[in-house]
Design a protein around this motif. Sequence first.
Motif, PDB file in Angstrom:
ATOM      1  N   GLN A  28       0.807  -1.239   0.013  1.00 59.04           N
ATOM      2  CA  GLN A  28       0.033  -0.103   0.086  1.00 59.04           C
ATOM      3  C   GLN A  28       0.775   1.342  -0.041  1.00 59.04           C
ATOM      4  O   GLN A  28       0.422   2.171  -0.736  1.00 59.04           O
ATOM      5  N   PHE A  29       2.066   1.192   0.689  1.00 62.31           N
ATOM      6  CA  PHE A  29       2.890   2.579   0.776  1.00 62.31           C
ATOM      7  C   PHE A  29       3.600   2.674  -0.507  1.00 62.31           C
ATOM      8  O   PHE A  29       3.831   3.649  -1.023  1.00 62.31           O
ATOM      9  N   ALA A  30       4.059   1.545  -1.239  1.00 61.28           N
ATOM     10  CA  ALA A  30       4.471   1.589  -2.614  1.00 61.28           C
ATOM     11  C   ALA A  30       3.393   2.255  -3.523  1.00 61.28           C
ATOM     12  O   ALA A  30       3.957   3.090  -4.492  1.00 61.28           O
ATOM     13  N   LEU A  31       2.176   1.848  -3.499  1.00 60.09           N
ATOM     14  CA  LEU A  31       1.292   2.234  -4.327  1.00 60.09           C
ATOM     15  C   LEU A  31       0.998   4.055  -4.194  1.00 60.09           C
ATOM     16  O   LEU A  31       0.584   4.560  -5.254  1.00 60.09           O
ATOM     17  N   THR A  32       1.324   4.392  -2.982  1.00 61.02           N
ATOM     18  CA  THR A  32       1.152   5.662  -2.800  1.00 61.02           C
ATOM     19  C   THR A  32       2.633   6.442  -3.224  1.00 61.02           C
ATOM     20  O   THR A  32       2.402   7.641  -3.033  1.00 61.02           O
ATOM     21  N   GLY A  33       3.608   5.760  -3.434  1.00 61.53           N
ATOM     22  CA  GLY A  33       4.810   6.462  -3.851  1.00 61.53           C
ATOM     23  C   GLY A  33       5.662   6.559  -2.581  1.00 61.53           C
ATOM     24  O   GLY A  33       6.924   7.201  -2.816  1.00 61.53           O
ATOM     25  N   ASP A  34       5.253   5.932  -1.364  1.00 62.15           N
ATOM     26  CA  ASP A  34       6.266   6.093  -0.045  1.00 62.15           C
ATOM     27  C   ASP A  34       6.922   5.000  -0.057  1.00 62.15           C
ATOM     28  O   ASP A  34       6.595   3.956   0.522  1.00 62.15           O
ATOM     29  N   ALA A  83       8.013  -8.340  -4.357  1.00 62.87           N
ATOM     30  CA  ALA A  83       8.010  -8.164  -5.902  1.00 62.87           C
ATOM     31  C   ALA A  83       7.165  -7.239  -6.127  1.00 62.87           C
ATOM     32  O   ALA A  83       7.274  -6.447  -7.357  1.00 62.87           O
ATOM     33  N   LEU A  84       5.973  -6.882  -5.739  1.00 64.23           N
ATOM     34  CA  LEU A  84       5.008  -5.743  -5.937  1.00 64.23           C
ATOM     35  C   LEU A  84       5.631  -4.310  -5.894  1.00 64.23           C
ATOM     36  O   LEU A  84       5.594  -3.433  -6.693  1.00 64.23           O
ATOM     37  N   VAL A  85       6.526  -4.360  -4.717  1.00 66.87           N
ATOM     38  CA  VAL A  85       7.146  -3.062  -4.499  1.00 66.87           C
ATOM     39  C   VAL A  85       8.169  -2.546  -5.644  1.00 66.87           C
ATOM     40  O   VAL A  85       8.176  -1.435  -6.175  1.00 66.87           O
ATOM     41  N   LEU A  86       8.920  -3.829  -6.118  1.00 64.91           N
ATOM     42  CA  LEU A  86       9.773  -3.516  -7.221  1.00 64.91           C
ATOM     43  C   LEU A  86       9.286  -3.489  -8.490  1.00 64.91           C
ATOM     44  O   LEU A  86       9.612  -2.503  -9.408  1.00 64.91           O
ATOM     45  N   TYR A  87       7.925  -3.694  -8.734  1.00 70.43           N
ATOM     46  CA  TYR A  87       7.161  -3.793  -9.897  1.00 70.43           C
ATOM     47  C   TYR A  87       6.533  -2.339 -10.071  1.00 70.43           C
ATOM     48  O   TYR A  87       6.683  -1.682 -11.218  1.00 70.43           O
ATOM     49  N   VAL A  88       6.214  -1.842  -8.898  1.00 70.65           N
ATOM     50  CA  VAL A  88       5.656  -0.260  -8.864  1.00 70.65           C
ATOM     51  C   VAL A  88       6.847   0.651  -9.113  1.00 70.65           C
ATOM     52  O   VAL A  88       6.651   1.454  -9.989  1.00 70.65           O
ATOM     53  N   TRP A  89       8.088   0.327  -8.424  1.00 71.33           N
ATOM     54  CA  TRP A  89       9.189   1.254  -8.555  1.00 71.33           C
ATOM     55  C   TRP A  89       9.922   1.155  -9.853  1.00 71.33           C
ATOM     56  O   TRP A  89      10.553   2.089 -10.301  1.00 71.33           O
ATOM     57  N   MET A  90      10.024  -0.137 -10.489  1.00 74.19           N
ATOM     58  CA  MET A  90      11.033  -0.566 -11.315  1.00 74.19           C
ATOM     59  C   MET A  90      10.902   0.335 -12.635  1.00 74.19           C
ATOM     60  O   MET A  90       9.493   0.482 -13.248  1.00 74.19           O
ATOM     61  N   PRO A  91      11.828   0.936 -13.202  1.00 73.12           N
ATOM     62  CA  PRO A  91      11.565   1.694 -14.640  1.00 73.12           C
ATOM     63  C   PRO A  91      11.610   0.805 -15.647  1.00 73.12           C
ATOM     64  O   PRO A  91      12.031  -0.293 -15.684  1.00 73.12           O
ATOM     65  N   GLY A  92      11.301   1.447 -17.072  1.00 75.36           N
ATOM     66  CA  GLY A  92      11.114   0.873 -17.869  1.00 75.36           C
ATOM     67  C   GLY A  92       9.882   0.044 -18.398  1.00 75.36           C
ATOM     68  O   GLY A  92       8.790   0.216 -18.098  1.00 75.36           O
ATOM     69  N   PHE A  96       8.005  -6.485 -19.034  1.00 77.26           N
ATOM     70  CA  PHE A  96       9.358  -7.296 -18.558  1.00 77.26           C
ATOM     71  C   PHE A  96       9.268  -7.302 -17.248  1.00 77.26           C
ATOM     72  O   PHE A  96       9.868  -8.228 -16.226  1.00 77.26           O
ATOM     73  N   GLY A  97       9.330  -5.991 -16.237  1.00 76.80           N
ATOM     74  CA  GLY A  97       9.325  -5.893 -14.910  1.00 76.80           C
ATOM     75  C   GLY A  97       8.303  -6.876 -14.259  1.00 76.80           C
ATOM     76  O   GLY A  97       8.726  -7.539 -13.256  1.00 76.80           O
ATOM     77  N   TRP A  98       7.041  -7.219 -14.765  1.00 75.73           N
ATOM     78  CA  TRP A  98       6.215  -7.878 -14.307  1.00 75.73           C
ATOM     79  C   TRP A  98       6.699  -9.316 -14.221  1.00 75.73           C
ATOM     80  O   TRP A  98       6.514 -10.260 -13.440  1.00 75.73           O
ATOM     81  N   LEU A  99       7.284  -9.936 -15.279  1.00 81.74           N
ATOM     82  CA  LEU A  99       7.680 -11.152 -15.535  1.00 81.74           C
ATOM     83  C   LEU A  99       8.953 -11.185 -14.483  1.00 81.74           C
ATOM     84  O   LEU A  99       8.967 -12.835 -13.820  1.00 81.74           O
ATOM     85  N   VAL A 100       9.747 -10.556 -14.246  1.00 81.68           N
ATOM     86  CA  VAL A 100      10.694 -10.527 -13.295  1.00 81.68           C
ATOM     87  C   VAL A 100      10.431 -10.697 -11.804  1.00 81.68           C
ATOM     88  O   VAL A 100      10.939 -11.504 -11.086  1.00 81.68           O
ATOM     89  N   VAL A 147      16.499  -0.119  -4.510  1.00 74.82           N
ATOM     90  CA  VAL A 147      15.536   0.738  -4.150  1.00 74.82           C
ATOM     91  C   VAL A 147      16.102   1.805  -3.110  1.00 74.82           C
ATOM     92  O   VAL A 147      16.089   3.099  -2.959  1.00 74.82           O
ATOM     93  N   MET A 148      16.764   1.251  -1.916  1.00 76.11           N
ATOM     94  CA  MET A 148      17.498   1.918  -0.949  1.00 76.11           C
ATOM     95  C   MET A 148      18.364   2.746  -1.605  1.00 76.11           C
ATOM     96  O   MET A 148      18.581   3.894  -0.968  1.00 76.11           O
ATOM     97  N   LEU A 149      19.269   2.108  -2.382  1.00 75.24           N
ATOM     98  CA  LEU A 149      20.524   3.115  -3.109  1.00 75.24           C
ATOM     99  C   LEU A 149      19.858   4.365  -3.615  1.00 75.24           C
ATOM    100  O   LEU A 149      20.369   5.472  -3.742  1.00 75.24           O
ATOM    101  N   THR A 150      18.713   4.277  -4.486  1.00 77.30           N
ATOM    102  CA  THR A 150      18.293   5.206  -5.208  1.00 77.30           C
ATOM    103  C   THR A 150      17.480   6.308  -4.403  1.00 77.30           C
ATOM    104  O   THR A 150      17.687   7.328  -4.578  1.00 77.30           O
ATOM    105  N   LEU A 151      16.665   5.800  -3.128  1.00 79.77           N
ATOM    106  CA  LEU A 151      16.326   6.700  -2.376  1.00 79.77           C
ATOM    107  C   LEU A 151      17.356   7.509  -1.583  1.00 79.77           C
ATOM    108  O   LEU A 151      17.129   8.622  -1.258  1.00 79.77           O
ATOM    109  N   GLN A 152      18.633   7.064  -1.430  1.00 76.27           N
ATOM    110  CA  GLN A 152      19.666   7.726  -0.387  1.00 76.27           C
ATOM    111  C   GLN A 152      20.409   8.433  -1.407  1.00 76.27           C
ATOM    112  O   GLN A 152      21.040   9.572  -0.887  1.00 76.27           O
TER     113      GLN A 152
END
Length: 325
Positions: A28-34, A83-92, A96-100, A147-152
């Motif tokens: 739920q936090f990932a869907l809201t962008g947090d 997996a869902l957090v990565l799918y919402v955040w993953m660029p591109g 293909f992101g859903w498959l991963v 995701v952690m490295l990108t946020l930091q």
Amino acid sequence: MSRATAGVRLLPNAITVLALCAGLSAVQFALTGDYLLSIGAIGIAAILDSLDGRIARLLDASSKMGAELDSLSDAISFGVAPALVLYVWMPGDDRFGWLVTLIFAVCMVLRLARFNTLLDEDQPPFAGEFFVGVPAPAGGLVALLPVMLTLQFGEGWWSSQVVVVVWTIATAALLISRIPTLSLKKLNAPAKAVAPLLVGVGLLAAAVIQYPLISLATALVLYLAHIPYAVRRYQWLAAHPEAWGVPGHERRAIRRSSRGRRLGLRKPRLRRVAGAARRAVQRGDTDPSAGGGHVSRVYPPADTTSRPTTRKRDWRRIGLRQRGR
């Protein structure tokens, strides 16, 4: 008594349900962008997951329902939620992101299913010190390291789609691999190390409060770096059955003795060898086969019958004169 017993049995299962709720809240936090709260929710789920089993064993409240509930909670909190957090955040490309992310979630479920089957198999005594593959909480957090490295630090090579895809698939492979990793459940700290460990826990808590992402990312990198040591330790224990079930200091003694036998070394008599070499150099004796110019002398053995002469020579050596009898 029955009510107390029912309450005791309810406590570990309640902690497991809380871990499940924390994992779902990460989505739920990932869907809201947090995404920071998403990572924090999965971290809380990992802490709760490490507590429910220990509390169940301490209170003697283990049950089959609790074991099944724990596996289902781990599958959702550390498989579906990351997996869902990565799918919402993953660029591109989304497809293909859903498959991963599907690959990661399936590998997490397979890892948990294998863990349940290993509980019913006969294992060597030292196998309880290791996990087979990376455990579920660690795998769920390791997958979120980009995701952690990108946020930091912002966007970089670690946030590109290729790197994220390769990292996610490599983490999924570690989940289903048979690489041994250390289990913290069996680590016992000596009494002398309790105070330094408590100080370290305090410093770690302060670092997590001040720099949460850097602290968590550093801990995950150190966890991955310990895998070669865990593999070497597992292989050594498998080759030394005499070290199974003995304290740590006895294991260290066995390891030192095994190293000595493997090298085939013997403690040299340094004083006797050095003295003989020094006397040979002072006499100028060399071996003609070694290319020296002098011929090696052969000295006759000492005469054991001339004891008075040897005794006088001994008295002269220390600067005294023997009294006449």
